[in-house]
Scaffold this active site. Structure first.
Site, PDB file in Angstrom:
ATOM      1  N   GLU A   1       6.294  31.336   0.418  1.00 26.06           N
ATOM      2  CA  GLU A   1       6.403  32.793   0.385  1.00 26.06           C
ATOM      3  C   GLU A   1       7.854  33.234   0.566  1.00 26.06           C
ATOM      4  OE1 GLU A   1       3.490  35.126   2.232  1.00 26.06           O
ATOM      5  OE2 GLU A   1       1.993  33.529   2.353  1.00 26.06           O
TER       6      GLU A   1
ATOM      7  N   ILE B   1      16.632  43.235   4.001  1.00 24.56           N
ATOM      8  CA  ILE B   1      16.397  43.670   2.625  1.00 24.56           C
ATOM      9  C   ILE B   1      15.839  45.080   2.671  1.00 24.56           C
ATOM     10  CG2 ILE B   1      15.130  43.230   0.491  1.00 24.56           C
ATOM     11  CD1 ILE B   1      15.110  40.281   1.213  1.00 24.56           C
TER      12      ILE B   1
ATOM     13  N   GLU C   1      18.357  37.585  10.830  1.00 23.22           N
ATOM     14  CA  GLU C   1      17.746  37.428   9.517  1.00 23.22           C
ATOM     15  C   GLU C   1      18.361  38.409   8.516  1.00 23.22           C
ATOM     16  OE1 GLU C   1      13.521  35.978   9.269  1.00 23.22           O
ATOM     17  OE2 GLU C   1      13.341  37.388  10.931  1.00 23.22           O
TER      18      GLU C   1
ATOM     19  N   LYS D   1      -1.646  42.058   3.145  1.00 22.38           N
ATOM     20  CA  LYS D   1      -1.829  42.184   1.696  1.00 22.38           C
ATOM     21  C   LYS D   1      -3.152  42.875   1.345  1.00 22.38           C
ATOM     22  CE  LYS D   1       0.513  37.731   1.372  1.00 22.38           C
ATOM     23  NZ  LYS D   1       0.335  36.282   1.090  1.00 22.38           N
TER      24      LYS D   1
ATOM     25  N   HIS E   1       1.230  45.790   7.147  1.00 19.68           N
ATOM     26  CA  HIS E   1       1.914  44.518   6.882  1.00 19.68           C
ATOM     27  C   HIS E   1       0.938  43.424   6.454  1.00 19.68           C
ATOM     28  CE1 HIS E   1       5.472  46.387   8.528  1.00 19.68           C
ATOM     29  NE2 HIS E   1       4.845  46.623   9.663  1.00 19.68           N
TER      30      HIS E   1
ATOM     31  N   ARG F   1      -1.978  25.722   2.971  1.00 17.02           N
ATOM     32  CA  ARG F   1      -3.429  25.854   2.785  1.00 17.02           C
ATOM     33  C   ARG F   1      -3.677  26.678   1.533  1.00 17.02           C
ATOM     34  NH1 ARG F   1      -4.121  31.145   3.970  1.00 17.02           N
ATOM     35  NH2 ARG F   1      -2.767  32.096   5.542  1.00 17.02           N
TER      36      ARG F   1
ATOM     37  N   ARG G   1      -8.448  43.277  -2.713  1.00 11.90           N
ATOM     38  CA  ARG G   1      -9.258  42.894  -1.561  1.00 11.90           C
ATOM     39  C   ARG G   1     -10.132  44.083  -1.182  1.00 11.90           C
ATOM     40  NH1 ARG G   1      -5.626  39.117   2.479  1.00 11.90           N
ATOM     41  NH2 ARG G   1      -4.275  38.165   0.895  1.00 11.90           N
TER      42      ARG G   1
END
Length: 271
Positions: free
Chosen positions: A103, A31, A28, A65, A63, A121, A164
């Protein structure tokens, strides 16, 4: 370095062969300074796929949000347009119907992005999109499922931020269940609270510790930040540990205030 990469490749290949039956592995894109940015799409009954702007979800702990905002303060308009167009093409390619989120990881320095995943969803952070577009995503899901055609203006306006509110230690972020002795939600212009608890309820250790979503809206990001500081200060929760003190701390942190943060912000705050 090259030697370490070769060794890691060999180790991963052996593990893949042992557990997956094939030595094939996926490399992958790395970044170094990443932002987590996602695009809300809506697939309509006539085959049209709309992009309702993006959400920046880079404030994370473990990891996961914690804070989301729209629009992202860390991408250029050129990158925004490319991301929205790519998300629409992804939805069209699979004939997507209903609400979904594409995302991505954004390279904050190079202003480029790579695909991360698609959530088929409604997302926890969907209120920020509703606040900047005026589109009720839950309503639209029901209308689309009922086969209704809809004509929407999805042009984002203003700025929205969601916090949150978790029943967790604000320093180490470990769950802090308990009975809620005091619960007082903020209110006023530009303030929205979606909550699942109230005074007298008990937050148990058996489920996700999310208690509420505190959302603010302003014509500008500066106005949204001002309302966020006032709303966080006015939100009173006593009993279980909660992360409102962390939210207040974040709102004064220079990296968050100037919008130049990345997914490593919370780790740096706690270093």
């Amino acid at each position: 370095d090259a030697e370490g990469l070769a060794k890691a490749f060999e180790q991963a290949s052996r593990a893949a062969a042992r557990f997956g039956g094939t030595p094939a592995i996926l490399l992958e894109h790395y970044i170094e300074r990443a932002r987590h940015v996602e695009v809300q799409i809506l697939g309509l009954t006539d085959g049209t796929v709309l992009a309702l702007g993006e959400r920046d979800c880079s404030v994370q702990r473990r990891h996961q949000k914690v804070v989301e905002e729209s629009p992202s303060p860390g991408i250029t308009q050129e990158l925004r347009e490319r991301m929205l167009a790519a998300a629409v093409r992804a939805g069209e390619a699979v004939g997507y119907l209903g609400a979904g989120t594409v995302e991505c990881l954004v390279d904050a320095d190079k202003q480029d992005f790579v695909f991360l995943e698609m959530n088929t969803r409604l997302q926890v952070e969907h209120p920020v999109t509703e606040l900047v577009t005026g589109v009720d995503l839950v309503e639209q899901q029901l209308r689309i499922a009922a086969g209704e055609r809809t004509d929407l203006d999805v042009t984002p306006r203003g700025h929205a931020i969601e916090f949150r509110v978790y029943a967790e230690d604000p320093k180490r972020f470990f769950p802090g269940p308990g009975k809620i002795a005091v619960w007082s939600e903020p209110s006023g212009e530009g303030v929205r609270v979606d909550s699942g608890y109230t005074e007298g309820n008990t937050v148990t250790p058996f489920y996700d510790p999310l208690m509420a979503k505190l959302c603010v809206y302003g014509q500008t990001r500066a106005e949204a930040l001002k309302r966020a500081r006032e709303a966080v200060a006015d939100f009173k929760v006593e009993g279980p540990k909660n992360n409102l003190p962390f939210c207040a701390e974040l709102l004064e942190h220079p990296e968050f205030v100037d919008g130049g943060y990345d997914t490593g912000l919370v780790s740096r705050m706690r270093a």
